[in-house]
Design a protein around this motif. Structure first.
Motif, PDB file in Angstrom:
ATOM      1  N   VAL A  67       0.801  -1.094  -0.003  1.00  0.00           N
ATOM      2  CA  VAL A  67       0.091   0.060   0.059  1.00  0.00           C
ATOM      3  C   VAL A  67       1.001   1.316  -0.067  1.00  0.00           C
ATOM      4  O   VAL A  67       1.534   1.517   0.893  1.00  0.00           O
ATOM      5  N   LEU A  68       0.786   1.978  -1.190  1.00  0.00           N
ATOM      6  CA  LEU A  68       1.688   3.072  -1.178  1.00  0.00           C
ATOM      7  C   LEU A  68       1.375   4.283  -0.128  1.00  0.00           C
ATOM      8  O   LEU A  68       0.404   4.718   0.107  1.00  0.00           O
ATOM      9  N   PRO A  69       2.395   4.924   0.454  1.00  0.00           N
ATOM     10  CA  PRO A  69       2.105   6.016   1.397  1.00  0.00           C
ATOM     11  C   PRO A  69       1.688   7.198   1.006  1.00  0.00           C
ATOM     12  O   PRO A  69       2.261   8.361   0.940  1.00  0.00           O
ATOM     13  N   VAL A  70       0.707   7.396   0.151  1.00  0.00           N
ATOM     14  CA  VAL A  70      -0.084   8.725  -0.071  1.00  0.00           C
ATOM     15  C   VAL A  70      -1.565   8.469   0.388  1.00  0.00           C
ATOM     16  O   VAL A  70      -2.313   7.155   0.512  1.00  0.00           O
ATOM     17  N   PRO A  71      -2.065   9.537   0.726  1.00  0.00           N
ATOM     18  CA  PRO A  71      -3.645   9.415   0.999  1.00  0.00           C
ATOM     19  C   PRO A  71      -4.456   8.859   0.138  1.00  0.00           C
ATOM     20  O   PRO A  71      -4.229   8.984  -1.149  1.00  0.00           O
ATOM     21  N   PRO A  72      -5.591   8.343   0.520  1.00  0.00           N
ATOM     22  CA  PRO A  72      -6.699   7.484  -0.590  1.00  0.00           C
ATOM     23  C   PRO A  72      -7.135   8.577  -1.170  1.00  0.00           C
ATOM     24  O   PRO A  72      -7.535   9.615  -0.964  1.00  0.00           O
ATOM     25  N   PHE A  73      -7.510   8.185  -2.528  1.00  0.00           N
ATOM     26  CA  PHE A  73      -8.196   9.320  -3.360  1.00  0.00           C
ATOM     27  C   PHE A  73      -9.668   9.360  -2.714  1.00  0.00           C
ATOM     28  O   PHE A  73     -10.214   8.338  -2.515  1.00  0.00           O
ATOM     29  N   PRO A  74     -10.035  10.486  -2.586  1.00  0.00           N
ATOM     30  CA  PRO A  74     -11.274  10.937  -2.087  1.00  0.00           C
ATOM     31  C   PRO A  74     -12.543  10.250  -2.544  1.00  0.00           C
ATOM     32  O   PRO A  74     -12.487  10.089  -4.089  1.00  0.00           O
ATOM     33  N   ALA A  75     -13.601  10.015  -2.148  1.00  0.00           N
ATOM     34  CA  ALA A  75     -14.527   9.424  -2.774  1.00  0.00           C
ATOM     35  C   ALA A  75     -15.326  10.355  -3.910  1.00  0.00           C
ATOM     36  O   ALA A  75     -15.721   9.971  -5.013  1.00  0.00           O
ATOM     37  N   ALA A  76     -15.411  11.837  -3.667  1.00  0.00           N
ATOM     38  CA  ALA A  76     -15.513  12.566  -4.822  1.00  0.00           C
ATOM     39  C   ALA A  76     -14.976  12.434  -6.159  1.00  0.00           C
ATOM     40  O   ALA A  76     -15.584  12.623  -7.196  1.00  0.00           O
ATOM     41  N   LEU A  77     -13.527  12.154  -5.911  1.00  0.00           N
ATOM     42  CA  LEU A  77     -12.828  12.001  -7.159  1.00  0.00           C
ATOM     43  C   LEU A  77     -13.140  10.597  -7.713  1.00  0.00           C
ATOM     44  O   LEU A  77     -13.059  10.557  -8.817  1.00  0.00           O
ATOM     45  N   ARG A  78     -13.145   9.707  -6.949  1.00  0.00           N
ATOM     46  CA  ARG A  78     -13.628   8.423  -7.551  1.00  0.00           C
ATOM     47  C   ARG A  78     -14.943   8.492  -8.258  1.00  0.00           C
ATOM     48  O   ARG A  78     -15.038   8.007  -9.528  1.00  0.00           O
ATOM     49  N   ARG A  79     -16.025   9.222  -7.782  1.00  0.00           N
ATOM     50  CA  ARG A  79     -17.146   9.519  -8.417  1.00  0.00           C
ATOM     51  C   ARG A  79     -16.995  10.242  -9.770  1.00  0.00           C
ATOM     52  O   ARG A  79     -17.672   9.874 -10.813  1.00  0.00           O
ATOM     53  N   LEU A  80     -15.996  11.109  -9.804  1.00  0.00           N
ATOM     54  CA  LEU A  80     -15.777  11.881 -11.151  1.00  0.00           C
ATOM     55  C   LEU A  80     -15.140  10.888 -12.299  1.00  0.00           C
ATOM     56  O   LEU A  80     -15.377  10.909 -13.244  1.00  0.00           O
ATOM     57  N   ILE A  81     -14.160  10.144 -11.836  1.00  0.00           N
ATOM     58  CA  ILE A  81     -13.747   9.050 -12.595  1.00  0.00           C
ATOM     59  C   ILE A  81     -14.625   8.362 -13.172  1.00  0.00           C
ATOM     60  O   ILE A  81     -14.795   7.833 -14.409  1.00  0.00           O
ATOM     61  N   GLU A  82     -15.604   7.850 -12.331  1.00  0.00           N
ATOM     62  CA  GLU A  82     -16.485   6.960 -12.958  1.00  0.00           C
ATOM     63  C   GLU A  82     -17.459   7.643 -13.821  1.00  0.00           C
ATOM     64  O   GLU A  82     -17.882   7.020 -14.887  1.00  0.00           O
ATOM     65  N   TRP A  83     -17.951   8.850 -13.642  1.00  0.00           N
ATOM     66  CA  TRP A  83     -18.791   9.698 -14.445  1.00  0.00           C
ATOM     67  C   TRP A  83     -18.043  10.018 -15.835  1.00  0.00           C
ATOM     68  O   TRP A  83     -18.550   9.829 -16.829  1.00  0.00           O
ATOM     69  N   THR A  84     -16.822  10.403 -15.773  1.00  0.00           N
ATOM     70  CA  THR A  84     -16.217  10.661 -16.776  1.00  0.00           C
ATOM     71  C   THR A  84     -15.903   9.610 -17.628  1.00  0.00           C
ATOM     72  O   THR A  84     -16.389   9.769 -18.818  1.00  0.00           O
ATOM     73  N   ALA A  85     -15.475   8.331 -17.363  1.00  0.00           N
ATOM     74  CA  ALA A  85     -15.484   7.257 -18.089  1.00  0.00           C
ATOM     75  C   ALA A  85     -16.905   6.966 -18.651  1.00  0.00           C
ATOM     76  O   ALA A  85     -16.932   6.398 -19.916  1.00  0.00           O
ATOM     77  N   ASP A  86     -18.032   6.923 -17.850  1.00  0.00           N
ATOM     78  CA  ASP A  86     -19.045   6.393 -18.290  1.00  0.00           C
ATOM     79  C   ASP A  86     -19.779   7.693 -19.617  1.00  0.00           C
ATOM     80  O   ASP A  86     -20.021   7.021 -20.603  1.00  0.00           O
ATOM     81  N   TYR A  87     -19.670   8.952 -19.412  1.00  0.00           N
ATOM     82  CA  TYR A  87     -20.052   9.850 -20.263  1.00  0.00           C
ATOM     83  C   TYR A  87     -19.214   9.824 -21.460  1.00  0.00           C
ATOM     84  O   TYR A  87     -19.851   9.821 -22.670  1.00  0.00           O
ATOM     85  N   TYR A  88     -18.035   9.959 -21.578  1.00  0.00           N
ATOM     86  CA  TYR A  88     -16.921   9.941 -22.709  1.00  0.00           C
ATOM     87  C   TYR A  88     -16.729   8.576 -23.167  1.00  0.00           C
ATOM     88  O   TYR A  88     -16.030   8.357 -24.200  1.00  0.00           O
ATOM     89  N   CYS A  89     -17.390   7.543 -22.926  1.00  0.00           N
ATOM     90  CA  CYS A  89     -17.219   6.053 -23.101  1.00  0.00           C
ATOM     91  C   CYS A  89     -15.559   5.826 -23.277  1.00  0.00           C
ATOM     92  O   CYS A  89     -14.967   5.415 -24.386  1.00  0.00           O
ATOM     93  N   ALA A  90     -14.879   6.096 -22.179  1.00  0.00           N
ATOM     94  CA  ALA A  90     -13.535   5.824 -22.116  1.00  0.00           C
ATOM     95  C   ALA A  90     -13.261   4.883 -20.968  1.00  0.00           C
ATOM     96  O   ALA A  90     -14.159   4.507 -20.198  1.00  0.00           O
ATOM     97  N   PRO A  91     -12.000   4.008 -21.181  1.00  0.00           N
ATOM     98  CA  PRO A  91     -11.951   3.065 -20.081  1.00  0.00           C
ATOM     99  C   PRO A  91     -11.360   3.958 -18.730  1.00  0.00           C
ATOM    100  O   PRO A  91     -10.914   4.940 -18.782  1.00  0.00           O
ATOM    101  N   MET A  92     -12.046   3.173 -17.655  1.00  0.00           N
ATOM    102  CA  MET A  92     -12.024   3.769 -16.408  1.00  0.00           C
ATOM    103  C   MET A  92     -10.600   3.872 -15.964  1.00  0.00           C
ATOM    104  O   MET A  92     -10.210   4.982 -15.525  1.00  0.00           O
TER     105      MET A  92
END
Length: 721
Positions: A67-92
């Motif tokens: 487990v790398l020593p950086v803070p976990p990616f926040p939930a809001a950023l994870r939801r953004l990644i999901e939305w962007t991949a879905d809307y723009y038909c891109a690999p997550m």
């Protein structure tokens, strides 16, 4: 045993399950290293209910390695990644990759070794070392980065280290940034500015989603208004992201930011050296970077406490990425603000029609700045009909524009000539046999650059020296430059204004922060009389002595198959016109055109933006174009033309038959050959009610293609080449 689902950074695989070793914890968002066959792969721990994966028996699960020593990616950023991949038909995982720093940044801070010149002057130098000494003055970076800057091999620089010409410097990768002071230099705002600033400050204090469209004429002080919102976010201990469309605008913005807050902001863009990217990323993820200013890629940074997003020059086309993940940073910024529950400000003097429609519908709150700050007046705009006032033979500037240039020079004022075409001429041909210089990799002519004595393709970067004879018929001294670029216009200015100090401003001439800074200093110091430039000079600059703007060819942007050509031309010319008369002296704009009756030209001349946008909106509504309909493009490419054509035909043959979706094509793309790949396009026009992304995924998911074929999906396309 604890099972975890990983979004893995592998071009083929997306989702894999692993197990956590005893005593190891990894919450959602943690960045980890896991085994994949004999190799190791980077991954992000994801909520299994949000990410479908293959069911693997627990006995077959391999343990993650670290487990790398950086803070976990926040939930809001994870939801953004999901939305962007879905809307723009891109690999997550392709979207998530944009949020990552380098592996060194993920591992930790520490130190790095950079190199700089020692100042020693050797008695004898090889040509390569002499070139490096000239190129690296004032630079400090890694050996690899210095080699790129100097255009020499790393071996040359290592030899210079051994010879004592370069010395190592230890750099602390986690050294803190200077803290911005929100009270450093509070501005004196006009009543309109104060009302706008108060609204933004209140929204930041509320810490809730609030999208704003800041619609202010050029010179109205939009930056000063949203700086007050930035100050409030700093006071509250929140982070701020400011997106700029061009790196070239960064230097000017940095000066204004430092004057207001006492220190420069944290930068994030592709031109940063590696140690600065590592330092910036770690400061962002730990919450130590107060204000980050960057290009569109900064939008996916893992901010710890994001409190405000600003998109400056929000109408700019360069916010749309045209390769890789084809997203529009303006639109994704609003979505990120929604997930983060924070305000977002879209600032522009010429907002996109889509943004204006959302404001009219009440989705965005519109804030207006209708007048220039300090009593400055908007420039007078006149049209020069080139059919009536033709330039002299072999020239491109009409007599009236030449006369105004001479008048400004005599009065000690500055002028700006705008032509959105780099180089000397867009086409070079042989007057003897008609041979035209074409790029071997693209369906494009080579552009002549006389300043660097080269012929260059602006699409793939291919370059060749200008030959002494025609390569087809071998006739010497027979090459003719056809049409004007900014270098040719600069030569004409030098001819009609002998003694005038001329600056050519393009991405070729201002390709580093130092050069941009030197240009701004020269212009502000009245060391330049005439600026000749491309769209690089249309926004962000404030030169009080600049009183004349000449648009050399207003019709250029209306050519070709750009479905937003009218809107884009209006924005570009209105922005460059806004450079005139920003100080105490009145400004004037002359627009050269052969089509003065065109709606966009007439609206510019009348200063009637609303009428233009109303006409543009009506035309879009009738065509079912955005924002009243949906567009999407499918681009098929291959190094084999027949393979690309057959794949495109297969896609076209399997097109869905739906009442709210119309498919046009396939047809060869306007740029049929690009970077060595043959291209075909299909354009989808759909009603707003259509689920375009689902239609495309179902359509293409049923097809298979040869390994050499690439199929790209562009949702809400801006480029149609």
């Amino acid at each position: 045993m604890t099972r975890v689902r990983l979004l893995v950074f592998n071009p083929v695989l997306n989702v894999l399950d692993y197990r956590l070793p005893d005593g190891v914890a990894a919450e959602a968002g943690s960045v980890v290293i896991a085994p994949l066959g004999p190799r190791q792969v980077l991954g992000i721990v994801w909520e299994p209910e949000r990410l479908a994966g293959a069911e693997v028996p627990e006995a077959r699960l391999r343990p993650i390695l670290e487990v790398l020593p950086v803070p976990p990616f926040p939930a809001a950023l994870r939801r953004l990644i999901e939305w962007t991949a879905d809307y723009y038909c891109a690999p997550m995982n392709a979207v998530a990759r944009m949020a990552l720093g380098s592996m060194a940044a993920l591992r930790g801070g520490g130190t790095a070794t950079e190199y700089r010149l020692t100042g020693l002057e050797p008695k004898r130098l090889t040509p390569q070392r002499a070139a490096a000494l000239d190129a690296l003055h004032g630079e400090q970076a890694s050996i690899r980065e210095l080699a790129d800057l100097a255009s020499v091999s790393e071996g040359v620089l290592r030899g210079m280290v051994a010879a004592g010409l370069l010395e190592p410097v230890t750099v602390d990768l986690d050294r803190p940034y200077a803290r911005a002071n929100p009270l450093h230099a509070a501005p004196d705002l006009s009543p309109d500015q104060q009302a706008a600033a108060d609204r933004f400050v209140a929204a930041v204090a509320d810490q809730a989603f609030a999208p704003f469209l800041l619609d202010g004429v050029t010179g109205s002080g939009k930056t000063e208004c949203y700086f007050e919102a930035v100050a409030e976010a700093i006071r509250l201990g929140r982070q701020v992201l400011v997106l700029l469309p061009e790196i070239a605008l960064t230097q000017n913005f940095l000066r204004r930011f430092e004057a207001r807050f006492g220190v420069p902001p944290v930068l994030w863009h592709s031109s940063l050296k590696q140690s600065e990217r590592r330092r910036a990323w770690r400061a962002i993820v730990h919450g130590d970077a107060q204000v980050v200013v960057g290009a569109r890629s900064a939008l996916f940074m893992p901010f710890a406490r994001l409190g405000l997003i600003v998109v400056d020059e929000a109408h700019e086309v360069s916010f749309k990425q045209d390769d890789g993940v084809r997203y529009n940073a303006r639109d994704v910024a609003v979505i990120r603000a929604k997930f983060e529950r924070i305000p977002v400000i879209l600032a522009s003097a010429t907002p996109a029609l889509e943004s204006l429609q959302l404001a009219e519908a009440g989705v965005y709150e519109k804030v207006d700045l209708p007048a220039r700050f300090g009593g400055a007046e908007l420039p007078a705009i006149e049209v020069v009909d080139l059919r009536v006032e033709a330039p002299e033979r072999g020239h491109w500037l009409a007599p009236r524009l030449v006369a105004e240039l001479k008048d400004r020079l005599a009065r000690g004022e500055q002028s700006l000539l705008f032509l959105n075409r780099r180089g000397y001429a867009p086409l070079t041909l042989c007057r003897h046999c008609g041979y035209r210089f074409q790029c071997p990799n693209c369906s494009a002519w080579l552009v002549e650059h006389r300043l660097s004595r080269r012929l260059a393709c602006h699409h793939c970067g291919h370059e060749v020296p200008v030959p002494a004879e025609c390569p087809e018929c071998h006739t010497p001294d027979c090459l003719v430059a056809c049409g004007p670029g900014v270098e040719r216009i600069a030569d004409e200015v030098a001819e009609v204004l002998p003694g005038a100090r001329i600056a050519v401003v393009t991405s070729d001439t201002l390709n580093s922060p130092d050069k941009i800074g030197a240009f701004v200093a020269a212009a502000e110091g009245k060391a330049i009389d005439v600026i000749v430039g491309t769209q690089l000079v249309t926004k962000g600059y404030h030169f009080p002595e600049l009183t004349l703007v000449g648009v050399v060819d207003a019709d250029l942007g209306l050519e070709g198959g750009d479905l937003r050509a009218g809107e884009r031309t209006y924005q570009q010319i209105a922005q460059v016109a806004g450079r005139a008369g920003r100080g105490e002296k009145p400004g004037e704009v002359l627009i050269q055109t052969r089509h003065p009756e065109a709606a966009v030209i007439a609206a510019l001349a009348a200063g009637d933006r609303d009428a233009f946008y109303e006409a543009e909106a009506e035309a879009r509504r009738e065509a079912g174009a955005p924002p009243f309909g949906r567009w999407a493009a499918i681009i098929v490419s291959s190094e084999d033309e027949a393979e690309a054509r057959e794949a495109a035909r297969a896609i076209g043959g399997a097109r869905p038959d739906l009442p709210d979706v119309m498919v046009l094509g396939p047809a060869p793309a306007p740029m049929a050959l690009l970077r060595g790949r043959y291209r075909y396009r299909l354009l989808i026009n759909a009603r707003r009610s259509a689920q375009v992304q689902d239609v495309i995924r179902d359509w293409l998911g049923a097809l298979t293609f040869p390994p050499g074929v690439r199929v790209a999906i562009d949702i809400d396309p801006y480029s149609f080449v």
